[in-house]
Design a protein around this motif. Structure first.
Motif: not given
Length: 246
Positions: A9-11, A16-17, A33-36, A57-62
């Motif tokens: 559901q998070r894709i 993705f989140v 970090q961004v780009g990893d 820390p509260g939200k990672v997306e990509g």
């Protein structure tokens, strides 16, 4: 490469989140970090490669870069495990997940010392699911086992059917070995389904074993030594992986 859980559901549309807990771990502990690039699994049957586009820390997306190959076992193993006292069941869930068990069902047998009160079932199952997700992430598994129960012994027997293999290790059995039963499992056609019933600290009551045999469950010996309930489960699962596995 790190392996993180993300629910389907998070894709959405290739984006993705991660949930807050995974986000905090990735940002604060691993300091990504961004780009990893990272690996992701959805807990069902898919594994992905992804790149981070936002890290807090509260939200990672990509973004999803593509699917990674996911290896599923060539059988479906359902482990009916009597609940031990304390938190030992969590250890069993962890090891069973690592070894490829498809479903883990908590069992309440007659001699159970550990029992999950009805008002604690939801909290316990949530904890077991968290342990299973962590174990899947650690071992690189794309799915997580189904977790259900606790079921009483006779409720488990009501599930017994002719199209699946049912095994009950029992210290009173001396002739039929686990190896002989697994060697006879029909692997032609679709992946076989194997059900294993592991008793509590005091073992299954003979009356329970008798009712199981009447339903077609096969009693087997695990050798000359009496194993602890957590050892018996891991031993059987490992044996199945060796006999029927990849």
């Amino acid at each position: 490469m790190p392996h993180f859980f993300v629910s389907p559901q998070r894709i959405i549309d290739g984006v993705f989140v991660l949930d807050p807990e995974e986000s905090a771990h990735l940002a604060r502990v691993l300091r990504k970090q961004v780009g990893d690039e990272i690996r992701l699994f959805d807990g069902v049957d898919r594994s992905y490669r992804g790149v981070l586009t936002g890290v807090t820390p509260g939200k990672v997306e990509g973004k999803i870069l593509g699917e990674a190959s996911a290896v599923l076992p060539p059988y479906f193993l359902r482990l009916y495990q009597a609940v031990p006292k304390g938190d030992t069941f969590e250890w069993i869930v962890e090891k069973a997940t690592e070894l490829g068990v498809s479903e883990i069902v908590a069992l309440h047998a007659q001699r159970n010392v550990g029992r999950v009160p009805a008002d604690r079932v939801a909290a316990k199952r949530a904890r077991w699911e968290k342990v299973a997700r962590a174990a899947s992430a650690q071992c690189g598994r794309a799915d997580t086992p189904l977790l259900s129960g606790p079921l009483d012994f006779d409720a488990v027997l009501a599930r017994v059917g002719p199209s699946e293999t049912w095994i009950i290790p029992w210290e009173g059995e001396s002739q039929k070995s686990l190896k002989s039963i697994l060697s006879a499992v029909d692997r032609a056609g679709r992946p076989p389904v194997v059900n294993v019933m592991i008793g509590p600290e005091g073992g299954f009551d003979p009356g329970e074993v008798g009712r199981a045999c009447d339903r077609g469950v096969i009693p087997v010996t695990l050798g000359p030594r009496i194993l602890r309930t957590e050892t018996a489960g891991v031993f059987v699962v490992s044996s199945l992986l060796y006999e029927l596995g990849l």
